[in-house]
Design a protein around this motif. Structure first.
Motif, PDB file in Angstrom:
ATOM      1  N   ARG A 180       0.816  -1.214   0.000  1.00  0.00           N
ATOM      2  CA  ARG A 180       0.000   0.000   0.000  1.00  0.00           C
ATOM      3  C   ARG A 180       0.848   1.262   0.000  1.00  0.00           C
ATOM      4  O   ARG A 180       0.397   2.313  -0.479  1.00  0.00           O
ATOM      5  CB  ARG A 180      -0.929  -0.003   1.218  1.00  0.00           C
ATOM      6  N   ILE A 181       2.059   1.182   0.552  1.00  0.00           N
ATOM      7  CA  ILE A 181       2.892   2.380   0.618  1.00  0.00           C
ATOM      8  C   ILE A 181       4.033   2.345  -0.394  1.00  0.00           C
ATOM      9  O   ILE A 181       4.774   3.323  -0.524  1.00  0.00           O
ATOM     10  CB  ILE A 181       3.488   2.559   2.027  1.00  0.00           C
ATOM     11  N   ALA A 182       4.186   1.229  -1.122  1.00  0.00           N
ATOM     12  CA  ALA A 182       5.306   1.094  -2.055  1.00  0.00           C
ATOM     13  C   ALA A 182       5.347   2.202  -3.100  1.00  0.00           C
ATOM     14  O   ALA A 182       6.431   2.740  -3.381  1.00  0.00           O
ATOM     15  CB  ALA A 182       5.262  -0.279  -2.728  1.00  0.00           C
ATOM     16  N   PRO A 183       4.217   2.591  -3.727  1.00  0.00           N
ATOM     17  CA  PRO A 183       4.311   3.672  -4.718  1.00  0.00           C
ATOM     18  C   PRO A 183       4.876   4.965  -4.144  1.00  0.00           C
ATOM     19  O   PRO A 183       5.708   5.620  -4.773  1.00  0.00           O
ATOM     20  CB  PRO A 183       2.861   3.845  -5.185  1.00  0.00           C
ATOM     21  N   SER A 184       4.444   5.332  -2.937  1.00  0.00           N
ATOM     22  CA  SER A 184       4.961   6.555  -2.312  1.00  0.00           C
ATOM     23  C   SER A 184       6.446   6.428  -1.999  1.00  0.00           C
ATOM     24  O   SER A 184       7.237   7.345  -2.249  1.00  0.00           O
ATOM     25  CB  SER A 184       4.190   6.851  -1.026  1.00  0.00           C
ATOM     26  N   ALA A 185       6.846   5.277  -1.453  1.00  0.00           N
ATOM     27  CA  ALA A 185       8.248   5.078  -1.108  1.00  0.00           C
ATOM     28  C   ALA A 185       9.135   5.073  -2.341  1.00  0.00           C
ATOM     29  O   ALA A 185      10.201   5.714  -2.372  1.00  0.00           O
ATOM     30  CB  ALA A 185       8.413   3.766  -0.333  1.00  0.00           C
ATOM     31  N   LEU A 186       8.717   4.363  -3.381  1.00  0.00           N
ATOM     32  CA  LEU A 186       9.541   4.266  -4.583  1.00  0.00           C
ATOM     33  C   LEU A 186       9.593   5.589  -5.335  1.00  0.00           C
ATOM     34  O   LEU A 186      10.612   5.915  -5.958  1.00  0.00           O
ATOM     35  CB  LEU A 186       9.005   3.154  -5.486  1.00  0.00           C
ATOM     36  N   ALA A 187       8.518   6.371  -5.292  1.00  0.00           N
ATOM     37  CA  ALA A 187       8.563   7.697  -5.899  1.00  0.00           C
ATOM     38  C   ALA A 187       9.604   8.565  -5.193  1.00  0.00           C
ATOM     39  O   ALA A 187      10.356   9.309  -5.836  1.00  0.00           O
ATOM     40  CB  ALA A 187       7.187   8.350  -5.842  1.00  0.00           C
ATOM     41  N   GLY A 188       9.666   8.468  -3.864  1.00  0.00           N
ATOM     42  CA  GLY A 188      10.698   9.201  -3.128  1.00  0.00           C
ATOM     43  C   GLY A 188      12.093   8.722  -3.461  1.00  0.00           C
ATOM     44  O   GLY A 188      13.035   9.517  -3.570  1.00  0.00           O
ATOM     45  N   VAL A 189      12.253   7.418  -3.637  1.00  0.00           N
ATOM     46  CA  VAL A 189      13.560   6.867  -4.008  1.00  0.00           C
ATOM     47  C   VAL A 189      13.997   7.395  -5.373  1.00  0.00           C
ATOM     48  O   VAL A 189      15.182   7.735  -5.573  1.00  0.00           O
ATOM     49  CB  VAL A 189      13.510   5.326  -4.019  1.00  0.00           C
ATOM     50  N   LEU A 190      13.073   7.482  -6.297  1.00  0.00           N
ATOM     51  CA  LEU A 190      13.435   7.968  -7.626  1.00  0.00           C
ATOM     52  C   LEU A 190      13.847   9.438  -7.589  1.00  0.00           C
ATOM     53  O   LEU A 190      14.731   9.870  -8.339  1.00  0.00           O
ATOM     54  CB  LEU A 190      12.273   7.752  -8.593  1.00  0.00           C
ATOM     55  N   ILE A 191      13.232  10.234  -6.722  1.00  0.00           N
ATOM     56  CA  ILE A 191      13.677  11.614  -6.548  1.00  0.00           C
ATOM     57  C   ILE A 191      15.095  11.632  -5.991  1.00  0.00           C
ATOM     58  O   ILE A 191      15.938  12.435  -6.412  1.00  0.00           O
ATOM     59  CB  ILE A 191      12.717  12.375  -5.624  1.00  0.00           C
ATOM     60  N   ALA A 192      15.387  10.738  -5.049  1.00  0.00           N
ATOM     61  CA  ALA A 192      16.745  10.639  -4.500  1.00  0.00           C
ATOM     62  C   ALA A 192      17.747  10.237  -5.581  1.00  0.00           C
ATOM     63  O   ALA A 192      18.873  10.744  -5.625  1.00  0.00           O
ATOM     64  CB  ALA A 192      16.767   9.633  -3.349  1.00  0.00           C
ATOM     65  N   LEU A 193      17.343   9.331  -6.473  1.00  0.00           N
ATOM     66  CA  LEU A 193      18.215   8.943  -7.574  1.00  0.00           C
ATOM     67  C   LEU A 193      18.533  10.139  -8.464  1.00  0.00           C
ATOM     68  O   LEU A 193      19.684  10.354  -8.864  1.00  0.00           O
ATOM     69  CB  LEU A 193      17.556   7.841  -8.401  1.00  0.00           C
ATOM     70  N   LEU A 194      17.505  10.921  -8.787  1.00  0.00           N
ATOM     71  CA  LEU A 194      17.704  12.092  -9.643  1.00  0.00           C
ATOM     72  C   LEU A 194      18.608  13.110  -8.966  1.00  0.00           C
ATOM     73  O   LEU A 194      19.490  13.696  -9.601  1.00  0.00           O
ATOM     74  CB  LEU A 194      16.342  12.708  -9.965  1.00  0.00           C
ATOM     75  N   TYR A 195      18.397  13.325  -7.690  1.00  0.00           N
ATOM     76  CA  TYR A 195      19.231  14.258  -6.929  1.00  0.00           C
ATOM     77  C   TYR A 195      20.690  13.817  -6.949  1.00  0.00           C
ATOM     78  O   TYR A 195      21.606  14.619  -7.158  1.00  0.00           O
ATOM     79  CB  TYR A 195      18.718  14.332  -5.485  1.00  0.00           C
ATOM     80  N   THR A 196      20.913  12.524  -6.750  1.00  0.00           N
ATOM     81  CA  THR A 196      22.283  12.006  -6.713  1.00  0.00           C
ATOM     82  C   THR A 196      22.952  12.104  -8.074  1.00  0.00           C
ATOM     83  O   THR A 196      24.126  12.472  -8.177  1.00  0.00           O
ATOM     84  CB  THR A 196      22.274  10.545  -6.226  1.00  0.00           C
ATOM     85  N   LEU A 197      22.228  11.765  -9.130  1.00  0.00           N
ATOM     86  CA  LEU A 197      22.800  11.847 -10.472  1.00  0.00           C
ATOM     87  C   LEU A 197      23.199  13.270 -10.819  1.00  0.00           C
ATOM     88  O   LEU A 197      24.204  13.493 -11.515  1.00  0.00           O
ATOM     89  CB  LEU A 197      21.800  11.332 -11.506  1.00  0.00           C
ATOM     90  N   SER A 198      22.428  14.259 -10.369  1.00  0.00           N
ATOM     91  CA  SER A 198      22.694  15.644 -10.736  1.00  0.00           C
ATOM     92  C   SER A 198      23.638  16.351  -9.773  1.00  0.00           C
ATOM     93  O   SER A 198      24.051  17.482 -10.037  1.00  0.00           O
ATOM     94  CB  SER A 198      21.380  16.424 -10.815  1.00  0.00           C
ATOM     95  N   ASP A 199      23.982  15.724  -8.655  1.00  0.00           N
ATOM     96  CA  ASP A 199      24.818  16.395  -7.655  1.00  0.00           C
ATOM     97  C   ASP A 199      26.222  16.637  -8.187  1.00  0.00           C
ATOM     98  O   ASP A 199      26.839  15.764  -8.792  1.00  0.00           O
ATOM     99  CB  ASP A 199      24.895  15.553  -6.379  1.00  0.00           C
ATOM    100  N   PHE A 200      26.705  17.815  -7.934  1.00  0.00           N
ATOM    101  CA  PHE A 200      28.068  18.184  -8.323  1.00  0.00           C
ATOM    102  C   PHE A 200      28.912  18.615  -7.127  1.00  0.00           C
ATOM    103  O   PHE A 200      30.068  18.219  -6.984  1.00  0.00           O
ATOM    104  CB  PHE A 200      28.040  19.308  -9.359  1.00  0.00           C
ATOM    105  N   GLY A 201      28.330  19.431  -6.248  1.00  0.00           N
ATOM    106  CA  GLY A 201      29.100  20.012  -5.159  1.00  0.00           C
ATOM    107  C   GLY A 201      29.653  18.994  -4.188  1.00  0.00           C
ATOM    108  O   GLY A 201      30.850  18.998  -3.878  1.00  0.00           O
TER     109      GLY A 201
END
Length: 516
Positions: A180-201
């Protein structure tokens, strides 16, 4: 809202938009995709070199580093965020409001600022594991908060029934609650993936070489800027894959009842591992870095190293750029948000989707593409304030559109019809009815953009005018040469500058709105 009002609103969302509004929205969409289009054009100019460049062992190493780091951060965020969200939703914590604030606090600290705080404490820190730790602490709230919200809106009775039938608590959770909570959790994980891929500093400060580091290095070398463009395309493709996955998962998030379910478990020793998961994120992501910053800032030699003129100039530049970018971004967001909130159709869908391209474009990619674009098309804008502010607008337009759209959607169309039936013109009705009701959301959008601009680093490094520095670039430049004492004042001021819009944001967001 009455049935008749609902019918009026539904009709308002299906009729054809005014030509002027549609043209304005299309114009914004075109502006938003300029960096991406020109980056592709610039890469195709080096078409012959694509196989040679992309097959270099060094490129493979950078790609592998980026992917492995993103996956490692995503996995850690999934575990820590789910555990923390469960504690926030299911355990009767003392001073729950304080724990909620602590869980969200790492979102206010840029990853490179957290990396700086750790380097002050442990100067030799470098490599994969420190980068993983810093980025995990920065990204875990993206999972914690939606998981806690999903759990608070769902009953735990089925989980209790599963435990009563002999299931281990973890088995009961995975069998009953997790789906029941997997979609919310995985959506947050994908945002974390995007943040990590774009991180430079953070990765640059901690000396872990990823695609963003390789793009900046290739651009800094005047001999191989085509490689920078090609690496940027690779990074964009990775980011787009993440964004597409996130949007698909977001559509699968089930509607939840508005009533919150009270927490059911008291604090007890058996919950210590889960409680530690909740505490470790703000401790390692905020408390330790800020303690290192404060300790260095209070040292006497640090105070002697402050160049007051340069410090004041960097602060003024940060504030001015934030204000200019907020104004431009909100202005560009208005027609797109109005289309998305009031109308449907192929044109509206295309315009809204193109305006969200910036969500998949890392700052370093937008900066690099605008460097190429200004040099080739409008040299007068190269390394000018206009190009830098435009880059901010492209990057943060999705945040502004989302906020303004939600505000406009709350304004019932029948109120405008009533205003016009009483003799007011289209513009007068819009000014008297729509503006007052949507103004809080516009203020939220402006504050979100201002906060983001203050923290943005890679695009600023590439596009800032010669001699102009911001708090972020000064902090990065000094930590790059290990001048941690000289960097401390800029880090402290950056925290304060980012905190001011955050305080305003909380006030604007809490402004009461009229109910329809």
């Amino acid at each position: 809202m009455t049935v008749e009002a609902q019918r009026t609103e539904a009709a308002g969302r299906t009729r054809r938009p005014p030509l002027a509004l549609a043209a304005a929205g299309a114009g914004v969409a075109v502006l938003a995709v300029i960096p991406l289009v020109y980056l592709v054009v610039r890469s195709l100019e080096a078409f012959a070199a694509i196989p040679e460049t992309l097959l270099r062992p060094r490129v493979g190493e950078l790609l592998a580093n980026s992917v492995v780091l993103a996956l490692a951060v995503g996995a850690a965020c999934l575990v820590l965020g789910t555990a923390s969200g469960w504690v926030l939703a299911r355990v009767r914590l003392p001073v729950r409001a304080a724990w909620l604030v602590l869980a969200a606090l790492p979102l206010a600290v840029p990853s490179y600022l957290a990396a700086y705080g750790w380097l002050v404490a442990v100067p030799r820190l470098s490599g994969f594991w420190p980068s993983w730790m810093v980025l995990t602490m920065a990204c875990t709230p993206y999972v914690t908060l939606p998981v806690a919200a999903a759990l608070r809106s769902s009953s735990g009775e089925l989980e209790s029934v599963a435990r009563s039938l002999g299931r281990h608590p973890l088995q009961a959770f995975l069998t009953v609650t997790w789906p029941r909570i997997a979609p919310s959790a995985l959506a947050g994980v994908l945002i974390a993936l995007l943040y990590t891929l774009s991180d430079f500093g953070a990765v640059s400060m901690l000396r872990f070489e990823t695609l963003t580091w390789g793009i900046h290095s290739a651009y800094s070398s005047a001999f191989d800027r085509s490689q920078a463009a090609l690496l940027s395309v690779v990074l964009v493709l990775l980011a787009f894959a993440v964004v597409v996955s996130e949007r698909r998962l977001r559509r699968r998030v089930p509607a939840t009842p508005s009533r919150s379910v009270p927490a059911s478990f008291p604090v007890r020793p058996s919950l210590a591992p889960l409680l530690s998961a909740l505490a470790i994120v703000p401790l390692l992501g905020v408390v330790v870095p800020m303690a290192g910053l404060l300790a260095r800032l209070l040292q006497a030699e640090t105070l002697r190293e402050i160049d007051l003129g340069r410090f004041a100039a960097a602060t003024a530049s940060t504030l001015a750029l934030g204000a200019a970018a907020a104004a431009l971004t909100v202005l560009l967001a208005l027609p797109v948000a109005a289309l998305a909130a009031r109308y449907r159709g192929a044109l509206v869908s295309v315009v809204e989707s193109l305006s969200f391209v910036g969500q998949a474009l890392p700052g370093i990619v937008v900066g690099l593409s605008l460097v190429f674009f200004t040099l080739a098309v409008v040299p007068a804008l190269y390394q000018g304030v206009a190009a830098l502010v435009f880059a901010y607008a492209v990057l943060f337009l999705p945040r502004a559109v989302g906020s303004v759209r939600s505000g406009l959607a709350l304004v019932p169309p029948h109120l405008l019809d009533v205003s016009r039936s009483l003799g007011a013109g289209r513009i007068a009705s819009w000014a008297r009815v729509t503006v007052p009701l949507a103004l809080p959301s516009v203020g939220v959008a402006a504050c979100l953009v201002a906060i983001s601009v203050a923290k943005e680093l890679p695009a600023t490094l590439l596009l800032r005018p010669t001699g102009v520095s911001t708090l972020a670039t000064e902090l990065w430049g000094r930590t790059e040469v290990a001048e941690y004492g000289a960097a401390a004042p800029y880090a402290a001021m950056l925290v304060l500058v980012a905190a001011v819009p955050a305080v305003l944001l909380s006030g604007v967001a809490s402004t009461p709105r009229e109910e329809s």
